[in-house]
Design a protein around this motif. Sequence first.
Motif, short mmCIF file in Angstrom:
data_model
loop_
_atom_site.label_atom_id
_atom_site.label_comp_id
_atom_site.label_asym_id
_atom_site.label_seq_id
_atom_site.Cartn_x
_atom_site.Cartn_y
_atom_site.Cartn_z
N GLU A 76 49.18 19.00 56.35
CA GLU A 76 50.32 19.33 57.22
C GLU A 76 51.10 18.06 57.59
OE1 GLU A 76 52.99 21.41 59.69
OE2 GLU A 76 51.63 22.11 58.10
N ALA A 133 57.37 14.31 54.82
CA ALA A 133 58.41 14.60 53.83
C ALA A 133 59.63 15.21 54.51
CB ALA A 133 57.86 15.54 52.76
N ARG A 134 59.40 16.09 55.48
CA ARG A 134 60.52 16.74 56.17
C ARG A 134 61.29 15.74 57.02
NH1 ARG A 134 59.04 21.88 59.65
NH2 ARG A 134 58.67 22.69 57.56
N GLN A 163 53.36 17.08 54.70
CA GLN A 163 54.54 17.93 54.64
C GLN A 163 55.55 17.53 55.72
OE1 GLN A 163 55.37 20.13 52.45
NE2 GLN A 163 53.57 21.00 51.49
N ARG A 164 55.06 17.21 56.90
CA ARG A 164 55.96 16.84 58.00
C ARG A 164 56.61 15.49 57.75
NH1 ARG A 164 54.02 18.93 63.91
NH2 ARG A 164 53.36 21.03 63.31
N VAL A 188 50.32 16.31 48.45
CA VAL A 188 51.20 17.47 48.30
C VAL A 188 52.34 17.06 47.39
CG1 VAL A 188 50.66 18.45 50.57
CG2 VAL A 188 52.59 16.89 50.34
N VAL A 229 56.26 17.48 46.65
CA VAL A 229 57.52 17.89 47.27
C VAL A 229 58.65 17.41 46.37
CG1 VAL A 229 58.96 17.81 49.33
CG2 VAL A 229 56.47 17.61 49.56
#
Length: 451
Positions: A83, A89-90, A86-87, A61, A63
Amino acid sequence: MISQFFVLSQRGDNIVFRDYRGEVPKGSAEIFFRKVKFWKEDGQEEAPPVFNVDGVNYFHVKVVGLLFVATTRVNVSPSLVLELLQRIARVIKDYLGILNEDSLRKNFVLVYELLDEVIDFGYVQTTSTEVLKSYVFNEPIVVDAARLQPLGPAAIFMQGTKRMPGTAVTKSVVANEPGGRKREEIFVDIIEKISVTFSSSGYILTSEIDGTIQMKSYLTGNPEIRLALNDDLSIGRGGGSVYDYRSSSGSGAVILDDCNFHESVRLDSFDMDRTLSLVPPDGEFPVMNYRMTQEFKPPFRINTLIEEAGALKAEVILKVRAEFASSITANTVVVQMPLPKYTIRASFELEPGAVGQRTDFKEANKRLEWGLKKIVGGSEYTLRAKLTFSQESHGNITKEAGPVSMTFTIPMYNASRLQVKYLQIAKKSSAYNPYRWVRYVTQANSYVARI
């Protein structure tokens, strides 16, 4: 089961690399970057988020300009791994405050500590910022946000308004401000991604909104939060027509097709007064996700006209009109239009005095691209493009061109009319008055006009 995780810059520099199982060759990062950089399969401009090279599955992904990548040799669910990326990265952003190449390099010890807690021998343990605070003890090295160009979603809240503080989403959840004090504030973002398809005559064929209410809390003591939404909010259609809900004024209720809530949300009084109660965990998290297919007013209208101007020439006229209030400004607007495959040249003509606009003809995939830095509500912009063909068109040019697509970001605007009516913080002290920020943004998911 994850074999490797790594983060690459746009140049291909390996910023973070963690090998959990030793099953994939060490040169996988270079193999991945070369494959992504030179991806030309099936006429695609960019590599898909999942692909296989020599028996290794690559998931990635993008970001804020960084590539977050996972590899594995086993057959795992692609949506699960994407997913997870993404998590991760968050979580890293929650701890560092700012997610970019500089902050990752300065905090590599903290980042590796986070990665070792999130994934153990290839198996995911937790992606909760709150849970990780019990196991991660390194302090972040804060990167000065003032000298950095904002790349991510944070940037959409920093343009054209003094109501949004520049530090809004660039603070770590674990680091205090200089002097050891902690500023008490909470941010609620209503982010909507809209999909609209227009017919060639301008009618709306399909329309959909995918929305989320994001929250990021910097409140000490984890107080309870009460979040009130529209009184006229309805969930599901109940088998009736959408028009049954509309008032005589035509404004109508906000009708969501479906929604789901974060595990911390309590819905005790939601059916009565549309109020959500929760004790927010640390870090950024989605309070509510929702989907809406009720008709809404699209923010832009697109008109396209194609005229033949001789055996080997044609002219395209593109018009974009902003259908929202003049107090609102859309940013980073890009209009694209595929042209006939025998197009060899395109020259562009903008309106007199046009500023902040760029035009380009992507010869590799025969695509017209028109970029507008900003569009003020109520304004209209026109582009003329003169096309030159390598062969005479034997059919209808409009059938071989288009459709026209748009991408954009509109801060402080939401198409669904879903609103946060008030945000209450349950603390008894009358002197306690934290900052509350409620922000709206609409982005294009798939915004297409047929020719």
